[in-house]
Design a protein around this motif. Structure first.
Motif, PDB file in Angstrom:
ATOM      1  N   GLN A 112       0.828  -1.209   0.000  1.00 25.72           N
ATOM      2  CA  GLN A 112       0.000   0.000   0.000  1.00 25.72           C
ATOM      3  C   GLN A 112       0.862   1.258   0.000  1.00 25.72           C
ATOM      4  N   ARG A 113       1.910   1.259   0.800  1.00 19.74           N
ATOM      5  CA  ARG A 113       2.766   2.439   0.871  1.00 19.74           C
ATOM      6  C   ARG A 113       3.528   2.665  -0.437  1.00 19.74           C
ATOM      7  N   ALA A 114       4.037   1.607  -1.021  1.00 16.12           N
ATOM      8  CA  ALA A 114       4.790   1.753  -2.268  1.00 16.12           C
ATOM      9  C   ALA A 114       3.888   2.182  -3.420  1.00 16.12           C
ATOM     10  N   GLU A 115       2.654   1.735  -3.417  1.00 12.08           N
ATOM     11  CA  GLU A 115       1.758   1.961  -4.550  1.00 12.08           C
ATOM     12  C   GLU A 115       1.294   3.403  -4.708  1.00 12.08           C
ATOM     13  N   TYR A 116       1.528   4.235  -3.698  1.00 11.88           N
ATOM     14  CA  TYR A 116       1.171   5.649  -3.870  1.00 11.88           C
ATOM     15  C   TYR A 116       1.850   6.246  -5.091  1.00 11.88           C
ATOM     16  N   ALA A 117       3.047   5.782  -5.393  1.00  9.43           N
ATOM     17  CA  ALA A 117       3.806   6.343  -6.511  1.00  9.43           C
ATOM     18  C   ALA A 117       3.190   6.005  -7.865  1.00  9.43           C
ATOM     19  N   VAL A 118       2.393   4.935  -7.921  1.00  9.31           N
ATOM     20  CA  VAL A 118       1.857   4.479  -9.214  1.00  9.31           C
ATOM     21  C   VAL A 118       0.334   4.341  -9.152  1.00  9.31           C
ATOM     22  N   MET A 119      -0.285   5.121  -8.302  1.00  5.38           N
ATOM     23  CA  MET A 119      -1.720   4.962  -8.062  1.00  5.38           C
ATOM     24  C   MET A 119      -2.551   5.132  -9.330  1.00  5.38           C
ATOM     25  N   ARG A 120      -2.196   6.132 -10.129  1.00  3.47           N
ATOM     26  CA  ARG A 120      -2.989   6.384 -11.337  1.00  3.47           C
ATOM     27  C   ARG A 120      -2.962   5.182 -12.272  1.00  3.47           C
ATOM     28  N   ARG A 121      -1.797   4.570 -12.414  1.00  2.00           N
ATOM     29  CA  ARG A 121      -1.697   3.403 -13.299  1.00  2.00           C
ATOM     30  C   ARG A 121      -2.412   2.192 -12.711  1.00  2.00           C
ATOM     31  N   LEU A 122      -2.389   2.054 -11.400  1.00  2.00           N
ATOM     32  CA  LEU A 122      -3.115   0.955 -10.768  1.00  2.00           C
ATOM     33  C   LEU A 122      -4.600   1.037 -11.065  1.00  2.00           C
ATOM     34  N   ALA A 123      -5.170   2.214 -10.835  1.00  5.03           N
ATOM     35  CA  ALA A 123      -6.607   2.385 -11.015  1.00  5.03           C
ATOM     36  C   ALA A 123      -7.006   2.387 -12.484  1.00  5.03           C
ATOM     37  N   ALA A 124      -6.102   2.864 -13.356  1.00  5.45           N
ATOM     38  CA  ALA A 124      -6.422   2.918 -14.783  1.00  5.45           C
ATOM     39  C   ALA A 124      -6.466   1.539 -15.415  1.00  5.45           C
ATOM     40  N   ASN A 125      -5.752   0.584 -14.826  1.00  7.03           N
ATOM     41  CA  ASN A 125      -5.720  -0.775 -15.371  1.00  7.03           C
ATOM     42  C   ASN A 125      -6.939  -1.538 -14.885  1.00  7.03           C
ATOM     43  N   THR A 126      -8.099  -1.217 -15.476  1.00  7.95           N
ATOM     44  CA  THR A 126      -9.350  -1.815 -15.012  1.00  7.95           C
ATOM     45  C   THR A 126      -9.394  -3.323 -15.230  1.00  7.95           C
ATOM     46  N   GLY A 127      -8.511  -3.843 -16.086  1.00  8.90           N
ATOM     47  CA  GLY A 127      -8.453  -5.283 -16.256  1.00  8.90           C
ATOM     48  C   GLY A 127      -7.987  -5.994 -15.004  1.00  8.90           C
ATOM     49  N   ASN A 128      -7.339  -5.242 -14.100  1.00 14.36           N
ATOM     50  CA  ASN A 128      -6.877  -5.814 -12.839  1.00 14.36           C
ATOM     51  C   ASN A 128      -7.852  -5.575 -11.691  1.00 14.36           C
ATOM     52  N   ILE A 129      -8.994  -4.941 -11.974  1.00 10.43           N
ATOM     53  CA  ILE A 129      -9.981  -4.661 -10.939  1.00 10.43           C
ATOM     54  C   ILE A 129     -11.283  -5.367 -11.291  1.00 10.43           C
ATOM     55  N   ARG A 130     -11.693  -6.264 -10.438  1.00 14.60           N
ATOM     56  CA  ARG A 130     -12.957  -6.975 -10.621  1.00 14.60           C
ATOM     57  C   ARG A 130     -14.051  -6.227  -9.852  1.00 14.60           C
ATOM     58  N   PHE A 131     -15.167  -5.950 -10.512  1.00 15.94           N
ATOM     59  CA  PHE A 131     -16.243  -5.186  -9.888  1.00 15.94           C
ATOM     60  C   PHE A 131     -17.392  -6.123  -9.522  1.00 15.94           C
ATOM     61  N   VAL A 132     -17.804  -6.049  -8.261  1.00 15.25           N
ATOM     62  CA  VAL A 132     -18.871  -6.898  -7.743  1.00 15.25           C
ATOM     63  C   VAL A 132     -20.009  -6.013  -7.242  1.00 15.25           C
ATOM     64  N   SER A 133     -21.204  -6.239  -7.732  1.00 22.17           N
ATOM     65  CA  SER A 133     -22.412  -5.509  -7.316  1.00 22.17           C
ATOM     66  C   SER A 133     -22.291  -4.007  -7.555  1.00 22.17           C
ATOM     67  N   ALA A 134     -21.640  -3.629  -8.635  1.00 21.51           N
ATOM     68  CA  ALA A 134     -21.458  -2.204  -8.924  1.00 21.51           C
ATOM     69  C   ALA A 134     -22.124  -1.787 -10.230  1.00 21.51           C
ATOM     70  N   GLU A 135     -22.945  -2.649 -10.807  1.00 23.75           N
ATOM     71  CA  GLU A 135     -23.503  -2.396 -12.132  1.00 23.75           C
ATOM     72  C   GLU A 135     -24.358  -1.133 -12.176  1.00 23.75           C
ATOM     73  N   ASN A 136     -25.140  -0.890 -11.137  1.00 20.18           N
ATOM     74  CA  ASN A 136     -26.083   0.235 -11.147  1.00 20.18           C
ATOM     75  C   ASN A 136     -25.628   1.376 -10.255  1.00 20.18           C
ATOM     76  N   LEU A 137     -24.371   1.392  -9.887  1.00 15.03           N
ATOM     77  CA  LEU A 137     -23.903   2.369  -8.906  1.00 15.03           C
ATOM     78  C   LEU A 137     -24.109   3.799  -9.381  1.00 15.03           C
ATOM     79  N   VAL A 138     -23.701   4.119 -10.588  1.00 17.73           N
ATOM     80  CA  VAL A 138     -23.789   5.495 -11.067  1.00 17.73           C
ATOM     81  C   VAL A 138     -25.244   5.937 -11.146  1.00 17.73           C
ATOM     82  N   GLN A 139     -26.119   5.071 -11.642  1.00 17.28           N
ATOM     83  CA  GLN A 139     -27.533   5.422 -11.738  1.00 17.28           C
ATOM     84  C   GLN A 139     -28.151   5.650 -10.370  1.00 17.28           C
ATOM     85  N   GLN A 140     -27.727   4.859  -9.387  1.00 16.98           N
ATOM     86  CA  GLN A 140     -28.272   5.017  -8.041  1.00 16.98           C
ATOM     87  C   GLN A 140     -27.860   6.335  -7.405  1.00 16.98           C
TER      88      GLN A 140
END
Length: 336
Positions: free
Chosen positions: A124-152
């Motif tokens: 967690q501490r090391a990843e601050y330096a590359v946070m934007r790339r971590l979050a931008a790589n959506t292939g590495n993030i699995r989303f659960v129960s978030a399908e209607n989040l924006v609409q809600q």
């Protein structure tokens, strides 16, 4: 899971005194030239803080040149090898808290959690330096129960209840990546350099950052009155103590539970718990819990302690389930 061991009973809930954040004065050449106490403060800071600041800056900007997965792996390696050897008191407190919160766990399970805890802290501490790339790589993030989040969230005030699990920065970055305008409150790191580095990355990546402490209240309230989205992390460690979850202690009004409850009462905001867990390396799962509103109250403020208990009933089981990835697991669980 067995009920957590109660630590204290029957005390009157007290309201936290308003906290006004005052950042320490920066290092100035004029302090050295002034002589006397100002010069002594200058030289003390120069000896103690400047070498660490240079080290941190070099590490962060070196990490920015590396792949995000490599940075995370380096952090995990350092965490696993440094924390057990150099931070033995931290490891001992984590072990004690594993036993308090999960009394059914075997010694083998606790040892495994200690290894995961050290790995998670380092990554967690090391990843601050590359946070934007971590979050931008959506292939590495699995989303659960978030399908209607924006609409809600559309057309109404929303308070996202965040948790300091795994790399929690991925949680708010994922919300921003979904197209939400997001405002966040936070407790600042103790060191000025860490504070600057963290907020630099957050602002660059699209989070509107409120000032810490009392100065956050009015803009947070205005954000919600404008049907905006606010994220508040409701699990807390403060001055080395776990403030939330409660873990068997009496409900109190000293933390973000009460802050969120008051904001929600004033604006009828939807409360939306979100968090991430680390599957492996830089692979995460973003999860949501069914959003809810606080139940009606007879008179203003009459349900505040009940509201705190309700929010805790949502937060505590999640933290207990993912204890080894919880940032505050090495803080002391003591009466408040």
């Amino acid at each position: 899971m067995e009920e957590s061991r109660p630590l204290e009973h029957h005390h009157k809930a007290t309201k936290r005194k308003a906290w006004i954040f005052e950042e320490g004065a920066p290092l100035r050449l004029s302090d050295f030239l002034a002589g006397g106490e100002a010069r002594r403060r200058f030289l003390k800071h120069l000896r103690r803080e400047t070498p660490r600041d240079i080290r941190d800056l070099l590490m962060v900007f070196t990490f920015k040149m590396l792949p995000a997965s490599a940075v995370s792996n380096i952090g995990g390696f350092l965490g696993r090898h440094v924390i057990p050897r150099r931070y033995k008191a931290m490891s001992a407190r984590a072990r004690e808290n594993f036993r308090i919160i999960r009394p059914e766990a075997s010694e083998a399970q606790i040892e495994a959690w200690l290894g995961e805890f050290a790995d998670s802290q380092g990554r967690q501490r090391a990843e601050y330096a590359v946070m934007r790339r971590l979050a931008a790589n959506t292939g590495n993030i699995r989303f659960v129960s978030a399908e209607n989040l924006v609409q809600q969230c559309a057309g109404q005030p929303v308070i996202f209840i965040g948790l300091h699990i795994a790399n929690w920065e991925v949680a708010w970055q994922s919300l921003v990546a979904m197209g939400l305008d997001l405002t966040g409150s936070y407790d600042p790191p103790k060191r000025r350099m860490h504070h600057w580095l963290v907020n630099r990355e957050r602002r660059r990546d699209g989070l509107t950052v409120l000032k810490p402490g009392k100065d956050a209240v009015r803009p947070a309230l205005q954000t919600l009155k404008d049907n905006g989205n606010l994220i508040v992390f409701c699990d807390e460690g403060f001055e080395g103590k776990v403030r939330a979850p409660l873990f068997g202690r009496p409900a109190h009004l000293q933390g973000n539970y009460a802050f969120v409850a008051r904001l929600a009462r004033k604006t009828d905001a939807l409360l939306y718990p979100v968090y991430v867990t680390r599957d492996r390396g830089t692979h995460f799962t973003f999860r949501t819990i069914e959003p809810f509103r606080l139940p009606p109250e007879e008179t203003p403020g009459s349900r505040l302690i009940d509201d705190v208990k309700l929010i805790n009933s949502v937060v505590e089981p999640v933290v207990a389930e993912h204890l080894a990835q919880w940032f505050f697991v090495a803080h002391r669980i003591v009466p408040l």
